[in-house]
Design a protein around this motif. Structure first.
Motif, PDB file in Angstrom:
ATOM      1  N   HIS A  84      21.289   6.971  -6.317  1.00  0.00           N
ATOM      2  CA  HIS A  84      20.309   6.677  -7.384  1.00  0.00           C
ATOM      3  C   HIS A  84      21.386   6.523  -8.762  1.00  0.00           C
ATOM      4  CE1 HIS A  84      16.233   6.731  -8.638  1.00  0.00           C
ATOM      5  NE2 HIS A  84      17.012   6.970 -10.005  1.00  0.00           N
ATOM      6  N   ARG A  85      21.325   5.335  -9.147  1.00  0.00           N
ATOM      7  CA  ARG A  85      22.044   4.980 -10.583  1.00  0.00           C
ATOM      8  C   ARG A  85      21.048   4.398 -11.381  1.00  0.00           C
ATOM      9  NH1 ARG A  85      27.052   1.160  -8.884  1.00  0.00           N
ATOM     10  NH2 ARG A  85      27.239   1.460 -11.071  1.00  0.00           N
ATOM     11  N   HIS A  86      21.233   4.990 -12.654  1.00  0.00           N
ATOM     12  CA  HIS A  86      20.206   4.665 -13.595  1.00  0.00           C
ATOM     13  C   HIS A  86      19.846   3.201 -13.866  1.00  0.00           C
ATOM     14  CE1 HIS A  86      20.015   8.961 -14.866  1.00  0.00           C
ATOM     15  NE2 HIS A  86      21.325   8.864 -14.784  1.00  0.00           N
ATOM     16  N   GLU A  87      21.124   2.301 -13.577  1.00  0.00           N
ATOM     17  CA  GLU A  87      20.738   0.742 -13.861  1.00  0.00           C
ATOM     18  C   GLU A  87      19.897   0.221 -12.894  1.00  0.00           C
ATOM     19  OE1 GLU A  87      25.073   1.152 -12.353  1.00  0.00           O
ATOM     20  OE2 GLU A  87      23.818   2.493 -13.507  1.00  0.00           O
ATOM     21  N   SER A 108      12.883   4.524  -6.212  1.00  0.00           N
ATOM     22  CA  SER A 108      11.808   5.500  -6.341  1.00  0.00           C
ATOM     23  C   SER A 108      12.158   6.703  -7.387  1.00  0.00           C
ATOM     24  CB  SER A 108      11.613   6.087  -5.115  1.00  0.00           C
ATOM     25  OG  SER A 108      10.681   7.258  -5.304  1.00  0.00           O
ATOM     26  N   LEU A 109      11.181   6.840  -8.056  1.00  0.00           N
ATOM     27  CA  LEU A 109      11.527   7.950  -9.138  1.00  0.00           C
ATOM     28  C   LEU A 109      11.057   9.418  -9.063  1.00  0.00           C
ATOM     29  CD1 LEU A 109      10.429   5.755 -12.365  1.00  0.00           C
ATOM     30  CD2 LEU A 109      12.841   6.081 -11.509  1.00  0.00           C
ATOM     31  N   GLN A 110      10.771   9.292  -7.647  1.00  0.00           N
ATOM     32  CA  GLN A 110      10.113  10.881  -7.186  1.00  0.00           C
ATOM     33  C   GLN A 110      11.282  11.665  -7.072  1.00  0.00           C
ATOM     34  OE1 GLN A 110       6.895  11.551  -6.889  1.00  0.00           O
ATOM     35  NE2 GLN A 110       6.327   9.703  -7.406  1.00  0.00           N
ATOM     36  N   THR A 111      10.970  13.006  -7.717  1.00  0.00           N
ATOM     37  CA  THR A 111      12.156  13.949  -7.572  1.00  0.00           C
ATOM     38  C   THR A 111      12.918  14.114  -6.241  1.00  0.00           C
ATOM     39  OG1 THR A 111      11.261  14.994  -9.385  1.00  0.00           O
ATOM     40  CG2 THR A 111      13.157  16.266  -8.013  1.00  0.00           C
ATOM     41  N   LYS A 112      12.005  14.268  -5.222  1.00  0.00           N
ATOM     42  CA  LYS A 112      12.209  14.460  -3.731  1.00  0.00           C
ATOM     43  C   LYS A 112      11.586  13.271  -3.012  1.00  0.00           C
ATOM     44  CE  LYS A 112      13.759  19.238  -3.361  1.00  0.00           C
ATOM     45  NZ  LYS A 112      13.637  20.413  -2.460  1.00  0.00           N
ATOM     46  N   ARG A 113      12.464  12.818  -1.776  1.00  0.00           N
ATOM     47  CA  ARG A 113      11.773  11.878  -0.835  1.00  0.00           C
ATOM     48  C   ARG A 113      12.137  12.418   0.316  1.00  0.00           C
ATOM     49  NH1 ARG A 113      10.752   6.599  -2.151  1.00  0.00           N
ATOM     50  NH2 ARG A 113      10.174   6.456   0.110  1.00  0.00           N
ATOM     51  N   LYS A 114      11.111  12.456   1.428  1.00  0.00           N
ATOM     52  CA  LYS A 114      11.053  13.051   2.564  1.00  0.00           C
ATOM     53  C   LYS A 114      11.203  11.738   3.711  1.00  0.00           C
ATOM     54  CE  LYS A 114       8.359  17.108   1.599  1.00  0.00           C
ATOM     55  NZ  LYS A 114       7.072  17.806   2.061  1.00  0.00           N
ATOM     56  N   PHE A 115      12.063  11.777   4.661  1.00  0.00           N
ATOM     57  CA  PHE A 115      12.059  10.970   5.837  1.00  0.00           C
ATOM     58  C   PHE A 115      12.600  11.716   7.034  1.00  0.00           C
ATOM     59  CE2 PHE A 115      15.915  10.892   3.458  1.00  0.00           C
ATOM     60  CZ  PHE A 115      17.089  10.808   4.683  1.00  0.00           C
ATOM     61  N   MET A 116      12.344  10.926   8.076  1.00  0.00           N
ATOM     62  CA  MET A 116      12.742  11.242   9.380  1.00  0.00           C
ATOM     63  C   MET A 116      13.747  10.622  10.220  1.00  0.00           C
ATOM     64  SD  MET A 116       9.011  12.243  11.058  1.00  0.00           S
ATOM     65  CE  MET A 116       9.669  12.788  12.798  1.00  0.00           C
ATOM     66  N   ASP A 171       0.677  -1.106  -0.110  1.00  0.00           N
ATOM     67  CA  ASP A 171       0.116  -0.002  -0.012  1.00  0.00           C
ATOM     68  C   ASP A 171       0.861   1.085   0.015  1.00  0.00           C
ATOM     69  OD1 ASP A 171      -2.509   1.464   0.293  1.00  0.00           O
ATOM     70  OD2 ASP A 171      -1.766   1.988   2.395  1.00  0.00           O
ATOM     71  N   ALA A 172       1.888   1.215   1.052  1.00  0.00           N
ATOM     72  CA  ALA A 172       2.743   2.450   1.109  1.00  0.00           C
ATOM     73  C   ALA A 172       3.528   2.637  -0.281  1.00  0.00           C
ATOM     74  CB  ALA A 172       3.689   2.169   2.057  1.00  0.00           C
ATOM     75  N   LEU A 173       4.053   1.690  -1.156  1.00  0.00           N
ATOM     76  CA  LEU A 173       4.841   1.730  -2.270  1.00  0.00           C
ATOM     77  C   LEU A 173       3.760   2.283  -3.190  1.00  0.00           C
ATOM     78  CD1 LEU A 173       6.602  -1.826  -2.621  1.00  0.00           C
ATOM     79  CD2 LEU A 173       7.751   0.626  -2.354  1.00  0.00           C
ATOM     80  N   LEU A 174       2.646   1.804  -3.273  1.00  0.00           N
ATOM     81  CA  LEU A 174       1.701   2.318  -4.350  1.00  0.00           C
ATOM     82  C   LEU A 174       1.280   3.939  -4.080  1.00  0.00           C
ATOM     83  CD1 LEU A 174      -0.948  -0.207  -4.785  1.00  0.00           C
ATOM     84  CD2 LEU A 174       0.826  -0.107  -6.399  1.00  0.00           C
ATOM     85  N   ARG A 175       1.203   4.255  -2.856  1.00  0.00           N
ATOM     86  CA  ARG A 175       0.870   5.656  -2.538  1.00  0.00           C
ATOM     87  C   ARG A 175       2.258   6.497  -2.941  1.00  0.00           C
ATOM     88  NH1 ARG A 175      -3.225   6.821   0.879  1.00  0.00           N
ATOM     89  NH2 ARG A 175      -4.419   4.797   1.575  1.00  0.00           N
ATOM     90  N   ILE A 176       3.615   6.005  -2.797  1.00  0.00           N
ATOM     91  CA  ILE A 176       4.755   6.688  -3.106  1.00  0.00           C
ATOM     92  C   ILE A 176       4.823   6.984  -4.466  1.00  0.00           C
ATOM     93  CG2 ILE A 176       7.272   6.401  -2.942  1.00  0.00           C
ATOM     94  CD1 ILE A 176       7.092   5.127  -0.509  1.00  0.00           C
TER      95      ILE A 176
END
Length: 569
Positions: free
Chosen positions: A416-419, A425-433, A349-354
């Motif tokens: 993040h490596r292209h291969e 994750s392809l999101q430009t920015k990722r947030k975490f704590m 569920d979290a992966l789909l939301r991300i």
């Protein structure tokens, strides 16, 4: 008459004057002729007993002028009420309306097994002296005796000795004694020592590990400050060993005979084509859990029920991030499958939301308590200074996070490596704590200095690197690194409050997996070739289904008798 008196004064003066001259002449001649003889003629100084030493020797050791006899553990001490009254225990006894106030013989019934004749003698003697010698081997007995007689000074001295001598051999006993006698400082110090060393030391010393109580292990497993060396799976394997050792008190993995039997068991398993994924020392416990002829989890059995609360504190949501970890846990069948299925459901569920870019999946607006209850715990030991770089294994919701120690700075990088883009994750920015803790330890593995950062929220672009901490100069190697991290919003974990007694309905969820992402606005047809799904795996189509029943080891009759018979499977 006056002449006679004057004459007497003159004669006396001459006599004393002559004696002084003669003494100086004699001293002078001795000094010139024989200095050694001078030393022998001078009076020598003798050190007299101090008042305290005299009191201790005459009144306690020689028992002079005793006015009360105290009997405990079949030994009698002839003591003095005035000195015993330093203890609130005896003061109340001698000055109240108690029967003992009028008696000169008192018998004390000792109910605490920790109290010994030697500790009683040491504590009684301390009332006649201004000091007491406490050895680390005897400190618990002295503490127990001082607690009985309410002697706070001796209790404080015992606490100092215990804190200075915490080690793998003493930590468990010291913690239990501190809990029993209410010594808060020792309890806190030993617990902190356990947080640092539980996984580093006790995983290698099974005969010490088995003596950790369920209460202590539950508190350690729940602690956000526990230094989890590597990942949460390391803690799971430690708990598995600990539980097995407590269930089998006669099993000694350090015994050569039992070790040889473990090697033979591993050989039989290898010859039978069974993958244990465990060293020879762990094969016996692996066989014990995986060979049970029950589908229900071990925690659901009568033997496993006492350990439920410990595994409930385990961050089981981080045990499903690696294929081999999940395979081992599933085969062990210790944790209920319902828990594992719930975690897999929540992860998907979290992966789909991300992937859909929903901001509510990133951790935000969490208080400290929520963060500490749900964060991932990872740790590492750095023995020497220098440039070091590492990552913790496992799928981390599409983020490849690398820790970098460069000189006196600890950085984190979103690698993040292209291969590898198909699994990142392809999101430009990722947030975490994240929260960072670094501790310098001494030879006894006690914390010398600890530096802890605040809980901070980071937002990283691809291949962006930011500092986590600039190390304080007081931090010297070896260093223990502990990272608390939360990448996605924590799901509800209330399902762990129940351990299913049956695994029949473990695949039924409150939210069907087909409805995950049902409210998504994503178009059904990919807008470009880059958005299309890429198939990786077997070309044969498969139908989604519930996990197959746990496979059983096929033992021959002789192997079953030889292995399971010895293990009481």
């Amino acid at each position: 008459m006056g002449q006679i008196v004057g004459s007497m004064h003159m004669n006396v003066a001459e006599v004393f004057n002559h004696r002084r001259k003669r003494k100086r002449s004699t001293d002078s001649s001795l000094g010139k002729d024989d200095p050694a003889q001078l030393d022998t003629t001078q009076p020598k100084k003798k050190k007299l007993l101090t008042t305290t030493q005299y009191i201790y020797k005459a009144l306690f050791k020689e028992e002079k002028n005793s006015d009360v006899a105290v009997m405990a553990l079949d030994k009698v001490w002839h003591l003095h009420k005035v000195y015993l009254s330093q203890s609130p225990y005896f003061y109340t006894m001698f000055n109240g309306t108690w029967r003992e106030a009028q008696q000169n013989f008192i018998q004390i019934t000792i109910l605490d097994d920790r109290i010994t004749v030697a500790s009683l003698d040491a504590v009684f003697g301390s009332m006649y002296s201004d000091e007491i010698e406490i050895e680390s081997a005897d400190v618990i007995s002295v503490l127990a005796t001082a607690t009985l007689f309410h002697l706070d000074g001796i209790i404080d001295k015992c606490a100092e000795v215990m804190v200075d001598n915490i080690s793998p051999e003493t930590a468990i006993q010291y913690y239990e004694a501190a809990c029993q006698y209410g010594v808060i400082g020792v309890k806190k110090s030993t617990f902190q020592w356990f947080q640092i060393n539980l996984l580093s030391i006790y995983s290698k010393q099974p005969n010490l590990l088995r003596h950790i109580s369920i209460e202590l292990m539950s508190a350690l497993t729940a602690s956000p400050d526990l230094y989890v060396m590597q990942t949460e799976f390391s803690l799971y394997t430690l708990l598995r060993s600990w539980m097995f050792l407590r269930l089998h008190p006669d099993y000694d993995p350090e015994d050569p005979v039992q070790r040889a039997e473990a090697l033979r068991t591993q050989e039989r398993l290898v010859n039978a084509g069974v993958e244990t994924h465990a060293p020879s020392g762990d094969v016996i416990q692996w066989t014990y859990f995986t060979s049970r002829m029950e589908e229900r989890s071990f925690l659901a059995t009568p033997e496993g029920q006492p350990y439920v609360r410990v595994f409930q504190k385990l961050r089981t949501q981080y045990l499903t991030n690696h294929y081999m970890d999940l395979k081992i846990i599933y085969n062990d069948n210790i944790i209920p499958k319902e828990w594992l299925y719930r975690h897999i459901h929540n992860h998907w569920d979290a992966l789909l939301r991300i992937d859909h870019g929903q901001e509510d999946c990133s951790p935000q607006q969490l208080d400290d308590e929520q963060f500490f209850e749900n964060c991932m715990r990872c740790g590492r030991l750095l023995l020497e200074p220098g440039y070091q770089k590492w990552r913790w294994t496992g799928f981390n919701f599409g983020m490849d996070l690398i820790l970098i120690m460069d000189s006196r700075r600890l950085n984190i990088r979103r690698h993040h490596r292209h291969e590898h883009e198909r699994v990142l994750s392809l999101q430009t920015k990722r947030k975490f704590m994240v929260r960072t803790t670094v501790t310098s330890i001494n030879a006894q593995r006690q914390a010398v200095f600890t530096q802890t950062s605040e809980i901070c929220s980071l937002s990283l672009e691809k291949n962006e690197e930011v500092p986590l901490m600039v190390l304080d100069p007081k931090l010297v190697h070896p260093l223990l690194i502990s990272i608390n991290m939360l990448v996605v919003m924590p799901p509800n974990q209330s399902f762990k409050e129940v351990v299913p007694l049956s695994e029949e309905a473990t695949t039924s969820f409150s939210i069907p997996i087909s409805e995950i992402g049902a409210n998504s606005d994503r178009p059904l047809t990919p807008s470009s070739a880059d958005d299309s799904a890429v198939f990786i795996g077997d070309p044969e189509p498969s139908t989604p289904s519930s996990p197959a029943p746990r496979p059983r080891i096929a033992w021959s009759a002789s192997e079953t008798d030889g292995v399971c018979g010895q293990l009481a499977c």
